[in-house]
Design a protein around this motif. Structure first.
Motif, mmCIF file in Angstrom:
data_model
loop_
_atom_site.group_PDB
_atom_site.id
_atom_site.type_symbol
_atom_site.label_atom_id
_atom_site.label_comp_id
_atom_site.label_asym_id
_atom_site.label_seq_id
_atom_site.Cartn_x
_atom_site.Cartn_y
_atom_site.Cartn_z
ATOM 1 N N ARG A 199 -2.508 -7.292 -1.098
ATOM 2 C CA ARG A 199 -1.877 -7.616 -2.389
ATOM 3 C C ARG A 199 -2.510 -6.815 -3.519
ATOM 4 O O ARG A 199 -1.820 -6.300 -4.402
ATOM 5 C CB ARG A 199 -1.958 -9.122 -2.660
ATOM 6 C CG ARG A 199 -1.049 -9.946 -1.753
ATOM 7 C CD ARG A 199 -0.967 -11.402 -2.189
ATOM 8 N NE ARG A 199 -2.249 -12.087 -2.164
ATOM 9 C CZ ARG A 199 -2.747 -12.749 -1.117
ATOM 10 N NH1 ARG A 199 -2.057 -12.801 0.028
ATOM 11 N NH2 ARG A 199 -3.912 -13.358 -1.203
ATOM 12 N N GLN A 200 -3.830 -6.679 -3.494
ATOM 13 C CA GLN A 200 -4.532 -5.895 -4.505
ATOM 14 C C GLN A 200 -4.095 -4.429 -4.464
ATOM 15 O O GLN A 200 -3.829 -3.815 -5.501
ATOM 16 C CB GLN A 200 -6.048 -6.004 -4.292
ATOM 17 C CG GLN A 200 -6.874 -5.195 -5.273
ATOM 18 C CD GLN A 200 -8.367 -5.261 -4.962
ATOM 19 O OE1 GLN A 200 -8.827 -6.030 -4.114
ATOM 20 N NE2 GLN A 200 -9.137 -4.437 -5.652
ATOM 21 N N LEU A 201 -4.017 -3.861 -3.270
ATOM 22 C CA LEU A 201 -3.589 -2.463 -3.133
ATOM 23 C C LEU A 201 -2.147 -2.279 -3.584
ATOM 24 O O LEU A 201 -1.819 -1.267 -4.211
ATOM 25 C CB LEU A 201 -3.768 -2.000 -1.684
ATOM 26 C CG LEU A 201 -5.208 -1.877 -1.193
ATOM 27 C CD1 LEU A 201 -5.236 -1.616 0.304
ATOM 28 C CD2 LEU A 201 -5.959 -0.801 -1.967
ATOM 29 N N ALA A 202 -1.293 -3.243 -3.294
ATOM 30 C CA ALA A 202 0.114 -3.155 -3.706
ATOM 31 C C ALA A 202 0.248 -3.191 -5.223
ATOM 32 O O ALA A 202 1.106 -2.508 -5.790
ATOM 33 C CB ALA A 202 0.920 -4.278 -3.064
ATOM 34 N N GLU A 203 -0.604 -3.963 -5.897
ATOM 35 C CA GLU A 203 -0.577 -3.995 -7.368
ATOM 36 C C GLU A 203 -0.897 -2.626 -7.948
ATOM 37 O O GLU A 203 -0.333 -2.217 -8.952
ATOM 38 C CB GLU A 203 -1.573 -5.023 -7.899
ATOM 39 C CG GLU A 203 -1.140 -6.452 -7.712
ATOM 40 C CD GLU A 203 -2.182 -7.454 -8.192
ATOM 41 O OE1 GLU A 203 -3.088 -7.063 -8.973
ATOM 42 O OE2 GLU A 203 -2.108 -8.627 -7.783
ATOM 43 N N THR A 204 -1.788 -1.910 -7.299
ATOM 44 C CA THR A 204 -2.212 -0.591 -7.775
ATOM 45 C C THR A 204 -1.261 0.516 -7.335
ATOM 46 O O THR A 204 -0.940 1.411 -8.115
ATOM 47 C CB THR A 204 -3.631 -0.270 -7.250
ATOM 48 O OG1 THR A 204 -4.518 -1.294 -7.683
ATOM 49 C CG2 THR A 204 -4.111 1.085 -7.758
ATOM 50 N N HIS A 205 -0.800 0.467 -6.091
ATOM 51 C CA HIS A 205 -0.083 1.594 -5.486
ATOM 52 C C HIS A 205 1.403 1.358 -5.239
ATOM 53 O O HIS A 205 2.109 2.284 -4.847
ATOM 54 C CB HIS A 205 -0.740 1.979 -4.158
ATOM 55 C CG HIS A 205 -2.168 2.384 -4.296
ATOM 56 N ND1 HIS A 205 -2.554 3.624 -4.745
ATOM 57 C CD2 HIS A 205 -3.316 1.686 -4.061
ATOM 58 C CE1 HIS A 205 -3.878 3.688 -4.774
ATOM 59 N NE2 HIS A 205 -4.365 2.535 -4.369
ATOM 60 N N GLY A 206 1.884 0.147 -5.412
ATOM 61 C CA GLY A 206 3.289 -0.142 -5.107
ATOM 62 C C GLY A 206 3.466 -0.455 -3.637
ATOM 63 O O GLY A 206 2.553 -0.930 -2.967
ATOM 64 N N ASP A 207 4.663 -0.186 -3.122
ATOM 65 C CA ASP A 207 4.964 -0.484 -1.721
ATOM 66 C C ASP A 207 4.024 0.275 -0.788
ATOM 67 O O ASP A 207 3.693 1.444 -1.031
ATOM 68 C CB ASP A 207 6.408 -0.123 -1.388
ATOM 69 C CG ASP A 207 7.396 -1.096 -2.001
ATOM 70 O OD1 ASP A 207 6.978 -2.197 -2.412
ATOM 71 O OD2 ASP A 207 8.586 -0.760 -2.050
ATOM 72 N N LEU A 208 3.637 -0.411 0.283
ATOM 73 C CA LEU A 208 2.660 0.120 1.224
ATOM 74 C C LEU A 208 3.251 0.216 2.623
ATOM 75 O O LEU A 208 4.340 -0.274 2.889
ATOM 76 C CB LEU A 208 1.432 -0.804 1.289
ATOM 77 C CG LEU A 208 0.733 -1.114 -0.021
ATOM 78 C CD1 LEU A 208 -0.332 -2.186 0.204
ATOM 79 C CD2 LEU A 208 0.128 0.137 -0.633
ATOM 80 N N MET A 209 2.483 0.809 3.510
ATOM 81 C CA MET A 209 2.765 0.824 4.940
ATOM 82 C C MET A 209 1.433 1.000 5.664
ATOM 83 O O MET A 209 0.461 1.496 5.083
ATOM 84 C CB MET A 209 3.707 1.962 5.319
ATOM 85 C CG MET A 209 3.107 3.335 5.114
ATOM 86 S SD MET A 209 4.002 4.679 5.898
ATOM 87 C CE MET A 209 3.871 4.273 7.608
ATOM 88 N N PHE A 210 1.396 0.577 6.904
ATOM 89 C CA PHE A 210 0.212 0.746 7.744
ATOM 90 C C PHE A 210 0.587 1.606 8.941
ATOM 91 O O PHE A 210 1.706 1.560 9.434
ATOM 92 C CB PHE A 210 -0.285 -0.614 8.254
ATOM 93 C CG PHE A 210 -0.896 -1.449 7.189
ATOM 94 C CD1 PHE A 210 -2.254 -1.411 6.946
ATOM 95 C CD2 PHE A 210 -0.100 -2.269 6.415
ATOM 96 C CE1 PHE A 210 -2.812 -2.185 5.941
ATOM 97 C CE2 PHE A 210 -0.646 -3.055 5.412
ATOM 98 C CZ PHE A 210 -2.007 -3.009 5.181
ATOM 99 N N TYR A 211 -0.403 2.384 9.402
ATOM 100 C CA TYR A 211 -0.222 3.166 10.620
ATOM 101 C C TYR A 211 -1.525 3.131 11.398
ATOM 102 O O TYR A 211 -2.601 3.372 10.848
ATOM 103 C CB TYR A 211 0.156 4.612 10.317
ATOM 104 C CG TYR A 211 0.546 5.370 11.572
ATOM 105 C CD1 TYR A 211 1.814 5.204 12.120
ATOM 106 C CD2 TYR A 211 -0.345 6.200 12.218
ATOM 107 C CE1 TYR A 211 2.179 5.864 13.291
ATOM 108 C CE2 TYR A 211 0.011 6.868 13.383
ATOM 109 C CZ TYR A 211 1.272 6.693 13.907
ATOM 110 O OH TYR A 211 1.633 7.332 15.062
ATOM 111 N N GLN A 212 -1.418 2.833 12.686
ATOM 112 C CA GLN A 212 -2.584 2.839 13.555
ATOM 113 C C GLN A 212 -2.352 3.853 14.653
ATOM 114 O O GLN A 212 -1.455 3.703 15.483
ATOM 115 C CB GLN A 212 -2.833 1.454 14.137
ATOM 116 C CG GLN A 212 -4.129 1.389 14.893
ATOM 117 C CD GLN A 212 -4.571 -0.026 15.163
ATOM 118 O OE1 GLN A 212 -4.106 -0.967 14.556
ATOM 119 N NE2 GLN A 212 -5.503 -0.165 16.081
#
Length: 124
Positions: free
Chosen positions: A15-28
């Motif tokens: 949630r903190q990262l989304a506030e700063t960067h907008g929409d996110l995604m993860f990749y492993q």
């Protein structure tokens, strides 16, 4: 039944990262450089390869796994967590905060495997 969960600490960081960067995604990935450390990017900042697998979402953001890594871990439940420190990859959005996402695995019981929904594959 789902393939992916996240700890409360991981959800708070997302949630903190989304506030700063907008929409996110993860990749492993399963490569040698980043090992199997999950990486968090701005949505569109990384493009999954053909047949890579989306195993679920964290706070509404897709979590993609390398197709070969998924074949190895398809019988396992993933729990996204976060720890203090600098991870192996360094490209993930949490790195400047002195945090590192990590995944804990457990093998599904036979009855759980039967209840899993199909996965989403990246098929252009």
């Amino acid at each position: 039944m789902q393939r992916l969960d996240a700890t409360d600490n991981a959800k708070a960081l997302v949630r903190q990262l989304a506030e700063t960067h907008g929409d996110l995604m993860f990749y492993q990935a399963g490569g040698c450089c980043e090992g199997t450390q999950p990486q968090c990017f701005e949505k569109g900042g990384f493009f999954p390869r053909t047949n890579d697998v989306c195993i679920g979402t964290v706070e509404g953001y897709e979590f993609w796994v390398d197709k070969d890594l998924f074949e190895y871990w398809k019988h396992a439940h993933f729990t996204l967590d976060v720890t203090d420190g600098f991870g192996a990859g360094g490209f993930s959005l949490e790195t400047p905060l002195g945090k590192t996402f990590q995944v804990h695995y457990r093998v599904f019981a036979e009855e759980e495997l039967e209840k899993l929904p199909p996965v989403k594959r990246n098929i252009p």
